[in-house]
Write a protein that holds these residues in place. Structure first.
Motif, PDB file in Angstrom:
ATOM      1  N   ARG A  51       0.800  -1.224   0.000  1.00 12.22           N
ATOM      2  CA  ARG A  51       0.000   0.000   0.000  1.00 12.22           C
ATOM      3  C   ARG A  51       0.837   1.280   0.000  1.00 12.22           C
ATOM      4  O   ARG A  51       0.300   2.367  -0.177  1.00 12.22           O
ATOM      5  CB  ARG A  51      -0.927  -0.010   1.225  1.00 12.22           C
ATOM      6  CG  ARG A  51      -2.013  -1.070   1.144  1.00 12.22           C
ATOM      7  CD  ARG A  51      -2.821  -1.135   2.426  1.00 12.22           C
ATOM      8  NE  ARG A  51      -2.111  -1.841   3.481  1.00 12.22           N
ATOM      9  CZ  ARG A  51      -2.141  -3.175   3.635  1.00 12.22           C
ATOM     10  NH1 ARG A  51      -2.829  -3.915   2.785  1.00 12.22           N
ATOM     11  NH2 ARG A  51      -1.491  -3.754   4.618  1.00 12.22           N
ATOM     12  N   LYS A  52       2.140   1.138   0.254  1.00 10.52           N
ATOM     13  CA  LYS A  52       2.976   2.326   0.368  1.00 10.52           C
ATOM     14  C   LYS A  52       4.254   2.151  -0.436  1.00 10.52           C
ATOM     15  O   LYS A  52       4.672   1.021  -0.717  1.00 10.52           O
ATOM     16  CB  LYS A  52       3.333   2.593   1.838  1.00 10.52           C
ATOM     17  CG  LYS A  52       2.127   2.796   2.756  1.00 10.52           C
ATOM     18  CD  LYS A  52       2.562   2.950   4.202  1.00 10.52           C
ATOM     19  CE  LYS A  52       1.372   2.995   5.141  1.00 10.52           C
ATOM     20  NZ  LYS A  52       0.595   4.225   4.997  1.00 10.52           N
ATOM     21  N   VAL A  53       4.864   3.272  -0.784  1.00  8.39           N
ATOM     22  CA  VAL A  53       6.179   3.248  -1.418  1.00  8.39           C
ATOM     23  C   VAL A  53       7.095   4.191  -0.637  1.00  8.39           C
ATOM     24  O   VAL A  53       6.636   5.109   0.031  1.00  8.39           O
ATOM     25  CB  VAL A  53       6.116   3.684  -2.902  1.00  8.39           C
ATOM     26  CG1 VAL A  53       5.268   2.722  -3.698  1.00  8.39           C
ATOM     27  CG2 VAL A  53       5.572   5.107  -3.036  1.00  8.39           C
ATOM     28  N   GLY A  54       8.391   3.931  -0.705  1.00  4.74           N
ATOM     29  CA  GLY A  54       9.344   4.765   0.024  1.00  4.74           C
ATOM     30  C   GLY A  54      10.367   3.901   0.722  1.00  4.74           C
ATOM     31  O   GLY A  54      10.790   2.858   0.215  1.00  4.74           O
ATOM     32  N   VAL A  55      10.761   4.312   1.919  1.00  4.22           N
ATOM     33  CA  VAL A  55      11.771   3.578   2.685  1.00  4.22           C
ATOM     34  C   VAL A  55      11.425   3.660   4.168  1.00  4.22           C
ATOM     35  O   VAL A  55      10.895   4.665   4.644  1.00  4.22           O
ATOM     36  CB  VAL A  55      13.185   4.153   2.418  1.00  4.22           C
ATOM     37  CG1 VAL A  55      13.290   5.604   2.878  1.00  4.22           C
ATOM     38  CG2 VAL A  55      14.254   3.304   3.104  1.00  4.22           C
ATOM     39  N   ALA A  56      11.692   2.582   4.881  1.00  7.99           N
ATOM     40  CA  ALA A  56      11.497   2.559   6.328  1.00  7.99           C
ATOM     41  C   ALA A  56      12.590   1.702   6.948  1.00  7.99           C
ATOM     42  O   ALA A  56      13.053   0.727   6.344  1.00  7.99           O
ATOM     43  CB  ALA A  56      10.115   2.006   6.687  1.00  7.99           C
ATOM     44  N   ARG A  57      13.007   2.072   8.137  1.00  4.89           N
ATOM     45  CA  ARG A  57      13.995   1.274   8.865  1.00  4.89           C
ATOM     46  C   ARG A  57      13.226   0.352   9.805  1.00  4.89           C
ATOM     47  O   ARG A  57      12.586   0.808  10.756  1.00  4.89           O
ATOM     48  CB  ARG A  57      14.953   2.181   9.623  1.00  4.89           C
ATOM     49  CG  ARG A  57      16.103   1.424  10.290  1.00  4.89           C
ATOM     50  CD  ARG A  57      17.171   2.379  10.793  1.00  4.89           C
ATOM     51  NE  ARG A  57      17.924   2.974   9.696  1.00  4.89           N
ATOM     52  CZ  ARG A  57      18.071   4.298   9.532  1.00  4.89           C
ATOM     53  NH1 ARG A  57      17.501   5.139  10.362  1.00  4.89           N
ATOM     54  NH2 ARG A  57      18.776   4.760   8.519  1.00  4.89           N
ATOM     55  N   ILE A  58      13.271  -0.931   9.530  1.00  4.71           N
ATOM     56  CA  ILE A  58      12.489  -1.908  10.278  1.00  4.71           C
ATOM     57  C   ILE A  58      13.435  -2.925  10.914  1.00  4.71           C
ATOM     58  O   ILE A  58      14.194  -3.598  10.206  1.00  4.71           O
ATOM     59  CB  ILE A  58      11.479  -2.640   9.367  1.00  4.71           C
ATOM     60  CG1 ILE A  58      10.550  -1.631   8.682  1.00  4.71           C
ATOM     61  CG2 ILE A  58      10.673  -3.664  10.161  1.00  4.71           C
ATOM     62  CD1 ILE A  58       9.566  -2.252   7.715  1.00  4.71           C
ATOM     63  N   ALA A  59      13.395  -3.012  12.239  1.00  5.20           N
ATOM     64  CA  ALA A  59      14.231  -3.956  12.993  1.00  5.20           C
ATOM     65  C   ALA A  59      15.697  -3.864  12.575  1.00  5.20           C
ATOM     66  O   ALA A  59      16.390  -4.878  12.425  1.00  5.20           O
ATOM     67  CB  ALA A  59      13.704  -5.378  12.817  1.00  5.20           C
ATOM     68  N   GLY A  60      16.165  -2.633  12.349  1.00  6.93           N
ATOM     69  CA  GLY A  60      17.562  -2.417  11.978  1.00  6.93           C
ATOM     70  C   GLY A  60      17.878  -2.599  10.514  1.00  6.93           C
ATOM     71  O   GLY A  60      19.033  -2.443  10.105  1.00  6.93           O
TER      72      GLY A  60
END
Length: 374
Positions: free
Chosen positions: A32-41
């Motif tokens: 549902r989304k585009v971009g970047v995320a920092r997840i669990a390092g």
């Protein structure tokens, strides 16, 4: 991918994730989304199918009703990834806005001073000071840099510096923006963001403020997703597409009068317990004359998605319409129609997202003229 990353994708409502029979292997769907995320390092990148330049142009059109971000001056075409493109554009516009120094404005302050300055707040003097003459409770206007415009720019610059994927050369220039705005208040995460109205005083900030607003809205992922998800910038693609179509159709409907209403709240049953909210309805003298639903999905030629048809059929039945329109992000270009048994005609049209936003707006205008003539 690690189990913690899969859990973070679900927790942040980024995508649907289901395990397979192979360890640390997952099936990801419903993104549902585009971009970047920092997840669990881990830095998780989600690439849009739409070119980044097209994505930002749609965002700009949806926010202003014109192709404000089509200009080469923004530099979106130089990057293929979302975050570097946004960081480059924001830094460029921020540096230009601050070239002559930070904007100043009047801010009303309430304070207790050893002398009278501005307006004396007699009521507060009596209740807070018990009749003592000093200090004096006053209100006054201060001409400072700590105003909403600078707060938005500073907070957006700091959020960008936290994101993974910001190019090293942009990091240095963003830090200069932060230094120029030293002393300005940073908007806390989760705090309401002030809405700045454009005027002659802040005209040189117009471009960077629209980008700052985008940065802060996309960075809101970090306060919603719990401990697994850190800083990130994510954009809802369905929202971008729907907002763009809404802005373009609102302009296209203008010659026909009436009012185009988004997310029109109504009910399906007599008792009012089943809520409905069509994406767009055209109201004329308080009566619904047309209903349009926008779908960020691919319409496959000759294959009508049942759920969309059921939904539109219910809308048409509710408002007494003989036809309804479904607008898709991709698929067959011609207007196709399906006549339901003892029901409305449901028409569908897919847009070519490879076109410019002006061309797409023109396509929607032509679609509307064709639809209203049918």
């Amino acid at each position: 991918m690690p189990r913690e990353v899969a859990a973070g994708l679900v927790a942040a409502r980024i995508a649907d994730v289901s395990p397979t029979f192979v360890a640390d292997e997952y099936r990801v769907s419903g993104v549902r989304k585009v971009g970047v995320a920092r997840i669990a390092g881990h830095d998780v990148w989600i690439q849009p199918k739409t070119p980044v330049r097209r994505l930002f142009a749609m965002l700009g059109y949806a926010r202003s009703g014109s192709a404000i971000w089509e200009d080469e001056d923004f530099g979106f075409a130089a990057d293929e990834d979302l975050v570097p493109a946004l960081a480059h554009a924001f830094e460029r516009q921020a540096s230009r806005a601050l070239a002559g120094g930070a904007l100043r404005g009047y801010v009303t302050r309430d304070n207790a001073l050893p002398l009278v300055r501005g307006r004396w707040r007699i009521g507060d003097q009596l209740t807070r000071r018990g009749g003592q003459p000093l200090p004096v409770e006053v209100s006054f206007d201060d001409y400072v840099e700590d105003i909403a415009e600078n707060q938005l720019v500073l907070t957006a610059a700091i959020r960008l510096l936290r994101l993974p994927g910001v190019p090293a050369d942009v990091v240095g220039r963003l830090r200069r923006v932060v230094r120029v705005l030293d002393g300005v208040t940073i908007i806390p995460v989760g705090a309401p963001v002030a809405i700045v109205r454009p005027d002659r005083r802040n005209a040189r900030y117009s471009a960077v403020l629209s980008l700052a607003s985008l940065v802060l809205s996309g960075a809101s992922i970090e306060q919603r997703a719990g401990s697994l998800v850190g800083a990130g910038f994510l954009v809802d693609m369905w929202s971008v597409f729907e907002d763009f179509v809404t802005a373009a159709l609102r302009e296209a409907f203008r010659p026909y009068g009436g009012e185009l209403v988004a997310q029109y709240a109504s009910t399906l049953d007599v008792e009012g317990t089943v809520k409905i909210a069509p994406d767009l309805v055209w109201l004329v003298d308080g009566e619904v004359r047309a209903c349009i639903d926008v779908k960020y999905k691919v319409e496959k030629y000759g294959q009508y998605p049942n759920a969309d048809l059921y939904q539109m059929a219910a809308y048409c039945r509710r408002f007494g319409l003989t036809d309804g329109l479904l607008v898709y992000a991709a698929g067959a270009s011609a207007v196709e129609g399906l006549q339901l048994v003892h029901g409305p005609m449901i028409r569908q049209r897919a847009l070519n997202l490879g076109r410019t936003e002006i061309e797409l707006a023109g396509e929607l205008s032509s679609l509307l003229s064709e639809y209203l003539r049918l």
